[in-house]
Design an enzyme around this catalytic site. Structure first.
Site, mmCIF file in Angstrom:
data_model
loop_
_atom_site.group_PDB
_atom_site.id
_atom_site.type_symbol
_atom_site.label_atom_id
_atom_site.label_comp_id
_atom_site.label_asym_id
_atom_site.label_seq_id
_atom_site.Cartn_x
_atom_site.Cartn_y
_atom_site.Cartn_z
ATOM 1 N N TYR A 43 39.108 -11.633 23.407
ATOM 2 C CA TYR A 43 39.483 -10.405 22.714
ATOM 3 C C TYR A 43 40.808 -10.570 21.970
ATOM 4 C CZ TYR A 43 35.969 -7.182 24.715
ATOM 5 O OH TYR A 43 34.811 -6.503 25.033
ATOM 6 N N GLY A 44 41.646 -11.486 22.486
ATOM 7 C CA GLY A 44 42.948 -11.693 21.843
ATOM 8 C C GLY A 44 42.835 -12.146 20.397
ATOM 9 N N CYS A 75 41.520 -5.287 31.309
ATOM 10 C CA CYS A 75 41.889 -6.171 30.194
ATOM 11 C C CYS A 75 43.041 -5.514 29.444
ATOM 12 C CB CYS A 75 40.688 -6.349 29.273
ATOM 13 S SG CYS A 75 41.073 -7.257 27.767
ATOM 14 N N CYS A 188 48.004 -10.199 31.196
ATOM 15 C CA CYS A 188 46.616 -10.558 30.890
ATOM 16 C C CYS A 188 45.959 -10.790 32.240
ATOM 17 C CB CYS A 188 46.544 -11.819 30.043
ATOM 18 S SG CYS A 188 44.867 -12.482 29.853
ATOM 19 N N HIS A 190 43.581 -12.488 33.129
ATOM 20 C CA HIS A 190 43.176 -13.872 33.426
ATOM 21 C C HIS A 190 44.273 -14.657 34.147
ATOM 22 C CE1 HIS A 190 39.864 -13.161 30.654
ATOM 23 N NE2 HIS A 190 39.374 -14.352 30.965
HETATM 24 N N1 DGL Z 1 41.738 -10.580 30.152
HETATM 25 C C1 DGL Z 1 42.211 -10.155 28.864
HETATM 26 C C2 DGL Z 1 43.535 -9.393 29.030
HETATM 27 O O1 DGL Z 1 43.872 -8.912 30.099
HETATM 28 C C3 DGL Z 1 42.436 -11.153 27.770
HETATM 29 C C4 DGL Z 1 41.586 -12.283 27.459
HETATM 30 C C5 DGL Z 1 41.064 -12.314 26.033
HETATM 31 O O2 DGL Z 1 41.786 -12.688 25.079
HETATM 32 O O3 DGL Z 1 39.907 -11.945 25.902
HETATM 33 O O4 DGL Z 1 44.234 -9.231 28.071
#
Ligand code: DGL
Length: 265
Positions: A43-44, A75, A188, A190
């Site tokens: 998503y970034g 996210c 993030c 992740h």
């Molecule tokens: N897990 C997503 C967040 O907390 C980011 C990862 C992505 O770039 O999709 O921002």
């Protein structure tokens, strides 16, 4: 009566599992649906308008099909942008995941805090406003990484990523100009997947702030007392790409799968 509640936890990939495990531990009787929009990961890298349209469109389908009682947007990249649209469109509670700048700046002793997130999250007006409102006399360093979430996905999928590559992404977090950074906000979902590595590679010990426990408390606060249930809740996972879910899900207590309910486009 066996009244069930369903909590939908949503992310672009596997990062939301770091939030899921806290919420599931706090709400053991609930059923969960974990949705990874891996067809659109990361998503970034998405333009803001496209990301809003993507998440609102998916939620439309998911809410109609699965009727959750509450949705956790696990996210930061999505939450810092899409929450107002979701709350306007759907009449159920949404809990977002946004950079924990307020608690970080409240607890920093050296008054040097870094925020480590996707490039999109650290560029967002939402994040800048949190700093204006809550940083006080802290100096906040924004560190955007367009690689670290992918590294976390790779590691969880069994492909190892070298220390040098990971360190290159986190190195700008560590400022030493007489005082040293003592707090790094993991902005993030992740990144907590890599927490052991982050701690090991940090040039000095810092507090890596993971907001997941606070999110779990917020979910419990919104849902109120647990519904009486004779059995533990169940969790299903959906990957929008339709790919086989990684075996690593078992580490988070998720074993049963179902085919993708949403298409990639
Ligand atoms: N897990 C997503 C967040 O907390 C980011 C990862 C992505 O770039 O999709 O921002």
């Amino acid at each position: 009566m066996d009244a069930r509640e369903t909590i939908l936890v949503f992310d672009s990939g596997l990062g939301g599992l770091t939030v899921y495990r806290e919420v599931a531990a706090a709400r053991p009787g609930a059923d969960f649906l974990y949705v990874a929009d891996d067809a659109a990961f990361p998503y970034g890298a998405m333009a803001e308008q496209a990301l809003v349209a993507r998440v609102v469109g998916l939620m439309d389908e998911l809410i109609a099909t699965h009727r959750p009682d509450l949705v956790v947007i696990a996210c930061n990249t999505a939450s810092t942008l899409v929450l107002p649209d979701l709350r306007k469109k759907f009449p159920l509670p949404f809990v977002g995941t946004v950079p924990a700048i307020k608690p970080a700046c409240a607890s920093s002793v050296t008054r040097l805090v870094s925020v480590l997130g996707t490039e999109a999250t650290v560029a967002r007006e939402y994040t800048r406003a949190l700093i204006r409102d809550y940083a006080g006399d802290c100096r906040v360093t924004l560190v955007g990484s367009n690689k670290l979430a992918g590294y976390a996905e790779a590691e969880l999928g069994g492909t190892s990523v070298g220390d040098e590559a990971v360190y290159a992404e986190i190195a700008p977090c560590f400022r030493d100009d007489g005082a040293r950074t003592d707090t790094v906000v993991l902005a993030c979902t992740h990144y907590p997947l890599l927490i052991d590595r982050l701690r090991r590679l940090a040039p000095w010990p810092v507090n890596f702030l993971d907001p997941a426990p606070a999110i779990a408390r917020r979910v419990v606060g919104l849902l109120g007392p647990s519904l009486t249930s004779p059995r533990a809740g169940q969790t299903r996972a959906i990957f929008t790409s339709g790919r086989a879910p990684p075996a690593a899900l078992a580490r988070f207590g998720i074993s049963s799968q179902e085919p993708a309910a949403t298409s990639a486009d």
